[in-house]
Design an enzyme around this catalytic site. Sequence first.
Site, PDB file in Angstrom:
ATOM      1  N   SER A   1     -11.526   6.856  -5.926  1.00 24.54           N
ATOM      2  CA  SER A   1     -12.726   6.296  -6.538  1.00 24.54           C
ATOM      3  C   SER A   1     -13.969   6.542  -5.695  1.00 24.54           C
ATOM      4  O   SER A   1     -15.092   6.458  -6.210  1.00 24.54           O
ATOM      5  CB  SER A   1     -12.565   4.792  -6.796  1.00 24.54           C
ATOM      6  OG  SER A   1     -12.401   4.085  -5.577  1.00 24.54           O
TER       7      SER A   1
ATOM      8  N   SER B   1      -5.709   8.686  10.587  1.00 27.57           N
ATOM      9  CA  SER B   1      -6.966   8.387  11.257  1.00 27.57           C
ATOM     10  C   SER B   1      -6.774   8.703  12.725  1.00 27.57           C
ATOM     11  O   SER B   1      -5.637   8.722  13.221  1.00 27.57           O
ATOM     12  CB  SER B   1      -7.299   6.895  11.096  1.00 27.57           C
ATOM     13  OG  SER B   1      -8.330   6.490  11.976  1.00 27.57           O
TER      14      SER B   1
ATOM     15  N   ILE C   1     -13.486   9.963   0.933  1.00 27.06           N
ATOM     16  CA  ILE C   1     -12.668  11.141   1.175  1.00 27.06           C
ATOM     17  C   ILE C   1     -11.800  11.464  -0.037  1.00 27.06           C
ATOM     18  O   ILE C   1     -11.621  12.625  -0.395  1.00 27.06           O
ATOM     19  CB  ILE C   1     -11.789  10.944   2.427  1.00 27.06           C
ATOM     20  CG1 ILE C   1     -12.667  10.855   3.680  1.00 27.06           C
ATOM     21  CG2 ILE C   1     -10.788  12.088   2.576  1.00 27.06           C
ATOM     22  CD1 ILE C   1     -11.885  10.548   4.950  1.00 27.06           C
ATOM     23  N   GLY C   2     -11.254  10.446  -0.685  1.00 28.82           N
ATOM     24  CA  GLY C   2     -10.387  10.690  -1.829  1.00 28.82           C
ATOM     25  C   GLY C   2     -11.116  11.374  -2.968  1.00 28.82           C
ATOM     26  O   GLY C   2     -10.606  12.332  -3.560  1.00 28.82           O
TER      27      GLY C   2
ATOM     28  N   TYR D   1      -5.089  -2.489  11.753  1.00 28.72           N
ATOM     29  CA  TYR D   1      -5.332  -1.183  11.141  1.00 28.72           C
ATOM     30  C   TYR D   1      -4.674  -0.070  11.949  1.00 28.72           C
ATOM     31  O   TYR D   1      -3.961   0.781  11.394  1.00 28.72           O
ATOM     32  CB  TYR D   1      -6.843  -0.946  11.028  1.00 28.72           C
ATOM     33  CG  TYR D   1      -7.203   0.400  10.447  1.00 28.72           C
ATOM     34  CD1 TYR D   1      -7.070   0.654   9.088  1.00 28.72           C
ATOM     35  CD2 TYR D   1      -7.678   1.427  11.264  1.00 28.72           C
ATOM     36  CE1 TYR D   1      -7.397   1.890   8.551  1.00 28.72           C
ATOM     37  CE2 TYR D   1      -8.007   2.666  10.738  1.00 28.72           C
ATOM     38  CZ  TYR D   1      -7.870   2.894   9.383  1.00 28.72           C
ATOM     39  OH  TYR D   1      -8.187   4.117   8.859  1.00 28.72           O
TER      40      TYR D   1
END
Length: 276
Positions: free
Chosen positions: A11, A137, A14-15, A150
């Site tokens: 949405s 990441s 990066i995607g 994370y």
Amino acid sequence: MTNTVLVTGTSSGIGLATAVAAARAGWRVVATMRDTSRSGALVEAAKAAGVADLIDVRALDVTDAAATCVDDVVAEYGRLDAVINNAGAGHVGTLEQESIDDIRGVFEVNFFGVLNVTKAALPHLRAAQGRLITITSVGGVVGQPFNEAYCGAKFAVEGFMESLSPLAAAHGVRVTVVEPGAVASEFVANVGFDPAQLEAAGPYAPQLRSYLERTRNAFDGAQTSEDAAASIVDVLTAEKPAFRVQTSDAARTFSGTKLSDLDGSVVQSLTAGWVS
């Protein structure tokens, strides 16, 4: 025959950029997102790039079982040649100030979400001798203050994929983890940090203030989503992609700090400076 790739979390950021770039490279892209009402930016970008006919937007919440979505894709297009696990969520906080449920939630999206999609896709990727690409990441290599949950989830993803890779390769599936550094995208705005946390951070408030200032400065020179997507599509189309790929010189330098730091002292010295 057009190859088919399923990309999660498309949405924004990066995607979205990866879905468009993969379509421009000639792939049929099944662009998934949790809420398809947020597909407007992707649809417009695809139209602007002239690839709207190659992008199929579908709903997929990676924290749910993904088999139905994956099976529907294979039923419609006949095969699944690649998966790009991109969906994820940032998080800022530290253990003493959070609940264990908070941390479980971070792992649910960033680790178990990847596993849900991967498990559903692997039989089809074996059949197609395909690609499994997971966006991790530099935080999956270098642990960072106020990012324990994370980074822990991203470390887990990297360890899982590193362990899976040789077994998958024995059945014709190439596995790659892609490590962006700072990327200017909505991901940064969606890390879930409430400024009120600064006041509630108690003894950690000075360190949190220092960390936030350092992070703001780091993202001032951030790589664009489109640049990161170009590296991902290079992996998608390469004849023999590497297992570990960084998307920028900054990411290569930062990850290299850890990968050559056998006793951990260099990383500890580096990140201590972020909170002092």
